[in-house]
Motif scaffolding. Structure first.
Motif, PDB file in Angstrom:
ATOM      1  N   ALA A  15       0.838  -1.201   0.000  1.00  0.00           N
ATOM      2  CA  ALA A  15       0.000   0.000   0.000  1.00  0.00           C
ATOM      3  C   ALA A  15       0.875   1.254   0.000  1.00  0.00           C
ATOM      4  N   GLU A  16       1.955   1.227   0.801  1.00  0.00           N
ATOM      5  CA  GLU A  16       2.881   2.356   0.836  1.00  0.00           C
ATOM      6  C   GLU A  16       3.576   2.524  -0.521  1.00  0.00           C
ATOM      7  N   LEU A  17       3.884   1.412  -1.176  1.00  0.00           N
ATOM      8  CA  LEU A  17       4.479   1.457  -2.513  1.00  0.00           C
ATOM      9  C   LEU A  17       3.573   2.197  -3.488  1.00  0.00           C
ATOM     10  N   LEU A  18       2.278   1.874  -3.456  1.00  0.00           N
ATOM     11  CA  LEU A  18       1.318   2.540  -4.348  1.00  0.00           C
ATOM     12  C   LEU A  18       1.214   4.020  -4.022  1.00  0.00           C
ATOM     13  N   GLU A  19       1.247   4.360  -2.734  1.00  0.00           N
ATOM     14  CA  GLU A  19       1.174   5.753  -2.307  1.00  0.00           C
ATOM     15  C   GLU A  19       2.364   6.543  -2.856  1.00  0.00           C
ATOM     16  N   LYS A  20       3.541   5.953  -2.806  1.00  0.00           N
ATOM     17  CA  LYS A  20       4.740   6.627  -3.307  1.00  0.00           C
ATOM     18  C   LYS A  20       4.668   6.836  -4.815  1.00  0.00           C
ATOM     19  N   ILE A  21       4.195   5.822  -5.528  1.00  0.00           N
ATOM     20  CA  ILE A  21       4.096   5.911  -6.986  1.00  0.00           C
ATOM     21  C   ILE A  21       3.131   7.015  -7.406  1.00  0.00           C
ATOM     22  N   ARG A  22       2.017   7.155  -6.672  1.00  0.00           N
ATOM     23  CA  ARG A  22       0.954   8.083  -7.069  1.00  0.00           C
ATOM     24  C   ARG A  22       1.164   9.506  -6.529  1.00  0.00           C
ATOM     25  N   ASP A  23       2.267   9.759  -5.851  1.00  0.00           N
ATOM     26  CA  ASP A  23       2.520  11.083  -5.298  1.00  0.00           C
ATOM     27  C   ASP A  23       2.894  12.057  -6.425  1.00  0.00           C
ATOM     28  N   PRO A  24       2.025  13.016  -6.756  1.00  0.00           N
ATOM     29  CA  PRO A  24       2.290  13.931  -7.885  1.00  0.00           C
ATOM     30  C   PRO A  24       3.462  14.871  -7.625  1.00  0.00           C
ATOM     31  N   LYS A  25       3.824  15.057  -6.353  1.00  0.00           N
ATOM     32  CA  LYS A  25       4.948  15.925  -6.033  1.00  0.00           C
ATOM     33  C   LYS A  25       6.277  15.242  -6.337  1.00  0.00           C
ATOM     34  N   LYS A  54      -5.685   8.595 -12.247  1.00  0.00           N
ATOM     35  CA  LYS A  54      -6.475   9.790 -11.928  1.00  0.00           C
ATOM     36  C   LYS A  54      -6.289  10.104 -10.448  1.00  0.00           C
ATOM     37  N   LEU A  55      -5.552  11.153 -10.175  1.00  0.00           N
ATOM     38  CA  LEU A  55      -5.129  11.438  -8.806  1.00  0.00           C
ATOM     39  C   LEU A  55      -6.258  11.949  -7.911  1.00  0.00           C
ATOM     40  N   LEU A  56      -7.407  12.274  -8.515  1.00  0.00           N
ATOM     41  CA  LEU A  56      -8.564  12.650  -7.687  1.00  0.00           C
ATOM     42  C   LEU A  56      -9.056  11.461  -6.870  1.00  0.00           C
ATOM     43  N   ASN A  57      -8.771  10.238  -7.350  1.00  0.00           N
ATOM     44  CA  ASN A  57      -9.110   9.036  -6.589  1.00  0.00           C
ATOM     45  C   ASN A  57      -8.009   8.791  -5.552  1.00  0.00           C
ATOM     46  N   PRO A  58      -8.323   8.869  -4.251  1.00  0.00           N
ATOM     47  CA  PRO A  58      -7.265   8.701  -3.241  1.00  0.00           C
ATOM     48  C   PRO A  58      -6.728   7.269  -3.224  1.00  0.00           C
ATOM     49  N   THR A  59      -5.469   7.135  -2.876  1.00  0.00           N
ATOM     50  CA  THR A  59      -4.854   5.800  -2.793  1.00  0.00           C
ATOM     51  C   THR A  59      -5.597   4.933  -1.788  1.00  0.00           C
ATOM     52  N   SER A  60      -6.125   5.542  -0.728  1.00  0.00           N
ATOM     53  CA  SER A  60      -6.850   4.780   0.293  1.00  0.00           C
ATOM     54  C   SER A  60      -8.039   4.028  -0.292  1.00  0.00           C
ATOM     55  N   MET A  61      -8.652   4.582  -1.352  1.00  0.00           N
ATOM     56  CA  MET A  61      -9.780   3.903  -1.997  1.00  0.00           C
ATOM     57  C   MET A  61      -9.326   2.584  -2.627  1.00  0.00           C
ATOM     58  N   PHE A  62      -8.170   2.604  -3.278  1.00  0.00           N
ATOM     59  CA  PHE A  62      -7.651   1.381  -3.905  1.00  0.00           C
ATOM     60  C   PHE A  62      -7.232   0.368  -2.845  1.00  0.00           C
ATOM     61  N   VAL A  63      -6.634   0.854  -1.771  1.00  0.00           N
ATOM     62  CA  VAL A  63      -6.187  -0.043  -0.701  1.00  0.00           C
ATOM     63  C   VAL A  63      -7.388  -0.694  -0.019  1.00  0.00           C
TER      64      VAL A  63
END
Length: 255
Positions: A15-25, A54-63
């Motif tokens: 889950a943390e891996l996905l969060e890092k990948i999707r970080d637009p910053k 689509k970054l409007l979808n939070p990573t927490s939703m996928f997790v």
């Protein structure tokens, strides 16, 4: 591949891996997309890459919804530590398999626009994206058209700007079985929507399908295209690029 392996090594969970990948910053789209493709291929095959980009979808939703399908980070670390170069190349080939998807369609549309403008100069105009671009919604052409109807191109009379035809360009590299059913069923739905609007508003634009590619050679796809051609008293036509000279003519567009 090296960046993906590095992120795996630095993460405490998938889950943390996905969060890092999707970080637009941290990553721009051109880096983020291949990383997301790798995540889908290597971590969770049920996560849709297009949706996850689509970054409007939070990573927490996928997790929350798909986390139970994520491969354990410990297993990922073992798989990606000291991965052989040949395995990296194989995986890179897999995620790049569809990088050119859609480009044949853009080429087809561009060739058709060039042919049309050369043949019908000063008679008709054609508008729409020649390559990648937003489809034309029929509701933006006719205010009273109140349903979803994206078109690839619109043909108008050069003199009075009347809409003479709406068109769809499709290049099928391969298409058979249920894929063919989806395509032909969708095409028939477009025809019936146009017919209903024409009938209720006393408008008589044509519907043109530019179809090309080896997928047309599937028996069921070809037969369905032939059944579609000529519908509604010949207000519907199907043509390949090679047949355009015979099928798309001034008398048909004006009739």
């Amino acid at each position: 591949m090296d960046l993906f392996a590095k992120l795996i090594n630095e993460s405490t969970s998938s889950a943390e891996l996905l969060e890092k990948i999707r970080d637009p910053k941290t990553y721009k789209a051109d880096v983020r997309m291949p990383l997301l493709k790798l995540f889908r291929r290597c971590v969770s095959t049920v996560i849709d890459t297009e949706k996850s980009k689509k970054l409007l979808n939070p990573t927490s939703m996928f997790v929350e919804n798909y986390g139970h399908t994520f491969k354990e980070i410990g297993l990922l670390k073992r798989q990606f530590t000291n991965m052989a170069e040949k395995d990296k190349y194989a995986l890179t080939s897999l995620i790049g398999e569809y990088d050119d998807r859609g480009k044949q369609g853009y080429i087809l549309t561009d060739l058709f626009f060039t042919w049309f403008e050369d043949k019908f100069s000063n008679m008709f105009t054609i508008e729409g994206p020649r390559g990648a671009g937003k489809d034309i919604q029929l509701s933006s052409i006719f205010e009273d058209f109140d349903s979803d109807y994206p078109c690839d191109f619109i043909i108008r009379d050069s003199q009075n700007q009347d809409v003479l035809a709406v068109g769809f360009a499709r290049y099928d590299s391969t298409r058979g079985g249920s894929q063919s059913d989806d395509r032909t069923g969708g095409n028939n739905d477009k025809v019936m929507k146009a017919h209903e609007f024409n009938r209720s508003h006393d408008i008589k634009f044509k519907v043109l399908f530019l179809s090309d590619g080896p997928g047309l050679t599937h028996k069921d796809t070809w037969e369905e295209a032939c059944l579609l051609d000529g519908k509604l008293d010949d207000r519907v036509r199907v043509a390949t690029l090679k047949l355009a000279d015979q099928r798309i003519i001034e008398s048909w567009l004006r009739s």
